[in-house]
Design a protein around this motif. Structure first.
Motif, mmCIF file in Angstrom:
data_model
loop_
_atom_site.group_PDB
_atom_site.id
_atom_site.type_symbol
_atom_site.label_atom_id
_atom_site.label_comp_id
_atom_site.label_asym_id
_atom_site.label_seq_id
_atom_site.Cartn_x
_atom_site.Cartn_y
_atom_site.Cartn_z
ATOM 1 N N ARG A 234 0.832 -1.200 0.000
ATOM 2 C CA ARG A 234 0.000 0.000 0.000
ATOM 3 C C ARG A 234 0.869 1.254 0.000
ATOM 4 O O ARG A 234 1.887 1.322 0.698
ATOM 5 C CB ARG A 234 -0.899 0.012 1.235
ATOM 6 C CG ARG A 234 -2.109 0.948 1.120
ATOM 7 C CD ARG A 234 -3.119 0.384 0.156
ATOM 8 N NE ARG A 234 -4.333 1.182 0.086
ATOM 9 C CZ ARG A 234 -5.258 0.999 -0.841
ATOM 10 N NH1 ARG A 234 -5.098 0.064 -1.773
ATOM 11 N NH2 ARG A 234 -6.355 1.737 -0.872
ATOM 12 N N ALA A 235 0.477 2.237 -0.781
ATOM 13 C CA ALA A 235 1.238 3.475 -0.878
ATOM 14 C C ALA A 235 0.300 4.623 -1.226
ATOM 15 O O ALA A 235 -0.825 4.414 -1.706
ATOM 16 C CB ALA A 235 2.334 3.356 -1.939
ATOM 17 N N VAL A 236 0.770 5.835 -0.974
ATOM 18 C CA VAL A 236 0.110 7.043 -1.458
ATOM 19 C C VAL A 236 0.767 7.435 -2.771
ATOM 20 O O VAL A 236 1.998 7.526 -2.854
ATOM 21 C CB VAL A 236 0.227 8.188 -0.438
ATOM 22 C CG1 VAL A 236 -0.253 9.507 -1.052
ATOM 23 C CG2 VAL A 236 -0.579 7.873 0.817
ATOM 24 N N LEU A 237 -0.044 7.637 -3.806
ATOM 25 C CA LEU A 237 0.481 8.003 -5.122
ATOM 26 C C LEU A 237 0.010 9.387 -5.515
ATOM 27 O O LEU A 237 -1.149 9.749 -5.280
ATOM 28 C CB LEU A 237 0.066 6.978 -6.174
ATOM 29 C CG LEU A 237 0.657 5.582 -5.945
ATOM 30 C CD1 LEU A 237 -0.388 4.651 -5.361
ATOM 31 C CD2 LEU A 237 1.227 5.014 -7.232
ATOM 32 N N VAL A 238 0.911 10.152 -6.084
ATOM 33 C CA VAL A 238 0.625 11.497 -6.582
ATOM 34 C C VAL A 238 0.962 11.505 -8.063
ATOM 35 O O VAL A 238 2.133 11.438 -8.439
ATOM 36 C CB VAL A 238 1.455 12.553 -5.838
ATOM 37 C CG1 VAL A 238 1.234 13.925 -6.456
ATOM 38 C CG2 VAL A 238 1.128 12.563 -4.350
ATOM 39 N N SER A 239 -0.048 11.545 -8.916
ATOM 40 C CA SER A 239 0.170 11.445 -10.353
ATOM 41 C C SER A 239 -0.151 12.781 -11.019
ATOM 42 O O SER A 239 -1.260 13.310 -10.876
ATOM 43 C CB SER A 239 -0.694 10.337 -10.948
ATOM 44 O OG SER A 239 -0.381 10.132 -12.307
ATOM 45 N N PHE A 240 0.808 13.307 -11.754
ATOM 46 C CA PHE A 240 0.637 14.595 -12.428
ATOM 47 C C PHE A 240 -0.064 14.416 -13.771
ATOM 48 O O PHE A 240 0.214 13.470 -14.504
ATOM 49 C CB PHE A 240 1.991 15.260 -12.643
ATOM 50 C CG PHE A 240 2.515 15.994 -11.442
ATOM 51 C CD1 PHE A 240 2.516 17.381 -11.394
ATOM 52 C CD2 PHE A 240 2.998 15.300 -10.350
ATOM 53 C CE1 PHE A 240 2.997 18.053 -10.283
ATOM 54 C CE2 PHE A 240 3.490 15.951 -9.237
ATOM 55 C CZ PHE A 240 3.485 17.341 -9.196
#
Length: 451
Positions: A69-75
């Protein structure tokens, strides 16, 4: 130029199917045409939203990547060039905060041209805001793994990208602080590429899109597995009998057939992933291997000298590795094997003394346990910098000396025939080191031992 995927296409590429959940975003009231009243800004945002289906230049959420599990920040580059404004900052802060609250790593998937001109200095100050959030997560012992897409420029590269613990890049991506429209007209475009950043030590690896999920998953598993137990001491892979004289020890350590770092690393780890570069423009791939691997189901970080003179970039990369492992609570294994630090003029210009001092400081300050195995030559301070005080072990193929016997004889103005007796006087054999309390014998028969 690399293929430009949308924010959600990249999320689909790297996450396990059906696991992505978008975070709730903070609401922000604003005046017409943004904080500067930039005429036409609202219309530009509306057109960007219609074109991309997004309301801002980043999409943030949680997902599994190969089961982690991770936090993802996609531009979303199609939304005003993936630029950062106040609302972007709101979303980024919310994502990093969520990661701290739930003890999750953060994976920025970056594609940005920089700060949003229509919001002026208020947009630029979002970089400080992002840097603060990244620092808080770093202090909390949470990993950050960045993926550089096309393009990664400006403040997005200088914060979310270059500030990450591990930096991966897609092939052909434009990467650099200067965007394509603001570079000097005679600038070499090859310098602003993912491949150039890896070669310069500013990123760790170029990863093909089809390999990205697997690589990210392996990195996430390795960097989210802290342990308080020291790394077990590897057993010797070479000779088992001790050298008779000091010069015998030197000859053994210098023998071409003697096992080197790669053999020890291959025997020790089930799998491993390298980090590359000192983040200051240098690499030393021939002198030091650094990275993280799995040993008996646990993550162990490693910094292994390869038997050549270690260059300043190699020491700085090792210091980077040790500090990262310390922050994440991961034990470290160092393999010492060098005739000494590189001492040519270029090494001095690259700051050899400061680089070695940096490793000494990293080892001295580390709270995570460090285990050292001397597998070959231990040449003066250039070798000692990577040795753990009180937890250094030695193999029968090794020696450790304040100075090489040849140099000691030269300094003492002794003839060449006095080199071998000088080696005995220095007491550099493995058994001498044990008797002096400098090291301990590594376990024999290739059986590991816990410190």
């Amino acid at each position: 130029m690399a293929e430009r995927m949308t924010a959600r296409e990249v999320l689909t590429l790297v996450t396990d199917e059906g696991t992505f959940t978008e975070l709730r975003y903070p609401a922000r009231d604003g005046g017409p045409d943004g904080p500067l009243g930039w005429q036409g800004y609202d219309a530009s945002r509306e057109r960007a939203a219609e074109r991309t289906g997004e309301q801002e230049s980043v999409v943030c959420g949680t997902a599994d990547v190969e089961g982690v599990r991770a936090v993802l920040v996609s531009f979303e580059f199609g939304f005003l060039g993936g630029s950062l404004g106040e609302r972007t900052g709101d979303r980024l802060e919310a994502a990093y905060t969520y990661a701290r609250e739930h003890r999750l790593p953060v994976v920025p998937l970056i594609a940005t041209g920089g700060s949003r001109m229509q919001e002026g200095m208020l947009a630029l100050t979002q970089l400080q805001r992002v840097a603060r959030q990244s620092t808080l997560n770093r202090e909390a012992g949470l990993a950050q793994i960045a993926v550089l897409r096309d393009p990664t420029t400006g403040g997005g590269w200088a914060t979310l990208g270059a500030g990450a613990d591990v930096i991966l890049a897609l092939p052909g991506a434009q990467v650099g602080f200067a965007g394509s429209r603001v570079r000097p007209p005679d600038a070499d475009p090859a310098a602003y590429s993912a491949e150039a950043q890896v070669a310069a030590g500013s990123a760790d690896a170029v990863v093909a899109p089809e390999e990205l999920r697997g690589t990210l998953g392996r990195w996430l598993r390795l960097l989210t597995a802290p342990s308080q137990e020291p790394a077990p001491v590897p057993g010797p892979l070479g000779a088992t009998d001790l050298p008779a004289t000091g010069w015998d020890a030197v000859r053994r350590a210098r023998a071409p057939q003697r096992p080197r770092a790669e053999r020890y690393l291959d025997a020790y780890f089930t799998h491993r992933l390298p980090i590359s570069g000192d983040r200051c423009g240098g690499t030393d791939p021939e002198g030091v291997r650094c990275g993280f691997g799995e040993h008996q189901g646990r993550t162990v970080a490693y910094a292994a000298q390869t038997g050549t003179a270690t260059r300043p970039a190699g020491y700085r990369t090792a210091a980077r590795l040790i500090r990262l492992a310390d922050r994440l609570g991961i034990p470290v294994l160092t393999l010492v094997d060098t005739p000494g630090a590189a001492n040519d003029a270029e090494a001095e210009r690259q700051g050899a003394g400061a680089a070695i001092a940096d490793v000494f400081s990293a080892v001295a300050a580390a709270r995570t346990p460090i285990t050292t195995l001397l597998i070959g030559e231990g040449g003066s301070g250039g070798a000692l910098a990577l040795a753990a005080p009180g937890n250094t072990w030695t193999t029968p193929d090794s020696y450790f000396s304040v100075i090489a016997p040849e140099l000691a004889a030269a300094i003492l103005k002794r003839p060449n025939q006095e080199i071998e007796p000088t080696a005995d006087q220095l007491r550099i054999r493995p058994q001498d080191l044990v008797e002096l309390g400098v090291a301990r014998h590594a376990p024999q028969d290739n059986q590991e031992q816990r410190p």
